[in-house]
Design a protein around this motif. Structure first.
Motif, PDB file in Angstrom:
ATOM      1  N   ALA A 185      10.988  16.840  12.152  1.00  0.00           N
ATOM      2  CA  ALA A 185      12.410  17.097  12.565  1.00  0.00           C
ATOM      3  C   ALA A 185      12.704  16.275  13.892  1.00  0.00           C
ATOM      4  CB  ALA A 185      12.469  18.563  13.049  1.00  0.00           C
TER       5      ALA A 185
ATOM      6  N   HIS B 194      14.981  15.417  17.332  1.00  0.00           N
ATOM      7  CA  HIS B 194      15.515  16.287  18.260  1.00  0.00           C
ATOM      8  C   HIS B 194      15.800  15.310  19.525  1.00  0.00           C
ATOM      9  CE1 HIS B 194      11.652  16.308  20.292  1.00  0.00           C
ATOM     10  NE2 HIS B 194      11.176  16.662  18.928  1.00  0.00           N
TER      11      HIS B 194
ATOM     12  N   VAL C 290       8.699  25.678  15.620  1.00  0.00           N
ATOM     13  CA  VAL C 290       9.559  25.176  14.679  1.00  0.00           C
ATOM     14  C   VAL C 290       9.562  26.296  13.610  1.00  0.00           C
ATOM     15  CG1 VAL C 290       9.870  23.378  12.691  1.00  0.00           C
ATOM     16  CG2 VAL C 290       8.695  22.681  14.978  1.00  0.00           C
TER      17      VAL C 290
ATOM     18  N   ILE D  52      10.726  26.699   9.624  1.00  0.00           N
ATOM     19  CA  ILE D  52      11.318  26.047   8.367  1.00  0.00           C
ATOM     20  C   ILE D  52      11.449  26.931   7.309  1.00  0.00           C
ATOM     21  CG2 ILE D  52      10.830  24.238   6.693  1.00  0.00           C
ATOM     22  CD1 ILE D  52       9.034  22.820   8.883  1.00  0.00           C
TER      23      ILE D  52
ATOM     24  N   LYS E 216       6.349  28.736   9.991  1.00  0.00           N
ATOM     25  CA  LYS E 216       6.698  29.083  11.494  1.00  0.00           C
ATOM     26  C   LYS E 216       5.227  28.604  12.155  1.00  0.00           C
ATOM     27  CE  LYS E 216       8.547  31.812  14.804  1.00  0.00           C
ATOM     28  NZ  LYS E 216       9.436  33.208  14.970  1.00  0.00           N
TER      29      LYS E 216
ATOM     30  N   SER F  74       5.615  16.999  20.360  1.00  0.00           N
ATOM     31  CA  SER F  74       6.854  16.155  19.799  1.00  0.00           C
ATOM     32  C   SER F  74       6.134  14.599  19.925  1.00  0.00           C
ATOM     33  CB  SER F  74       7.966  16.021  20.586  1.00  0.00           C
ATOM     34  OG  SER F  74       8.654  17.393  20.329  1.00  0.00           O
TER      35      SER F  74
ATOM     36  N   THR G 226       9.188  15.816  15.734  1.00  0.00           N
ATOM     37  CA  THR G 226       8.022  16.532  16.026  1.00  0.00           C
ATOM     38  C   THR G 226       6.948  15.735  15.036  1.00  0.00           C
ATOM     39  OG1 THR G 226       8.795  17.583  13.697  1.00  0.00           O
ATOM     40  CG2 THR G 226       9.181  18.706  15.557  1.00  0.00           C
TER      41      THR G 226
ATOM     42  N   VAL H  49      15.959  24.494   9.268  1.00  0.00           N
ATOM     43  CA  VAL H  49      15.044  24.206  10.442  1.00  0.00           C
ATOM     44  C   VAL H  49      15.467  24.781  11.686  1.00  0.00           C
ATOM     45  CG1 VAL H  49      13.489  22.160  11.457  1.00  0.00           C
ATOM     46  CG2 VAL H  49      14.100  22.108   8.955  1.00  0.00           C
TER      47      VAL H  49
ATOM     48  N   LEU I 269      14.555  24.840  15.635  1.00  0.00           N
ATOM     49  CA  LEU I 269      13.669  24.278  16.642  1.00  0.00           C
ATOM     50  C   LEU I 269      14.023  25.196  17.986  1.00  0.00           C
ATOM     51  CD1 LEU I 269      14.055  20.413  16.194  1.00  0.00           C
ATOM     52  CD2 LEU I 269      12.168  21.981  15.522  1.00  0.00           C
TER      53      LEU I 269
END
Length: 85
Positions: A5, A7, A16, A18, A32, A37, A42, A65, A67
């Motif tokens: 992901a 960000h 996270v 999903i 989960k 990062s 991520t 998703v 975050l």
């Protein structure tokens, strides 16, 4: 399958969540986890539906998703993925 992901929280650790849904909107699988990062993305999160004995048919699935940063701020992204065998 690895999921990454993108960000805007450079180098931060975050939670996270999903969720993968069928075409009918039924929750098929959920991941989960907490991850670090690498810059503005991520680290790869492994999704292997076979580990939970799910029978995944080829087709289009929906995902969400979420975050959550350590300060509580949150971002959500939705989309579709195509699964082929």
């Amino acid at each position: 399958t690895d999921i990454v992901a993108v960000h805007n929280r450079f180098g931060e650790k975050m939670t996270v969540d999903i969720e993968i849904f069928t075409q009918q909107g039924i929750l098929f699988d959920q991941i989960k986890t907490e991850t670090s990062s690498s810059g503005f993305a991520t680290l790869p999160i492994r999704w292997n539906p076979g580990l939970k004995n799910h029978r995944l048919s080829a087709g289009i699935y929906h995902y969400r998703v979420q975050l959550i940063a350590t300060d509580g701020s949150m971002a959500v992204k939705t989309g579709q993925l195509i699964y082929t065998r």
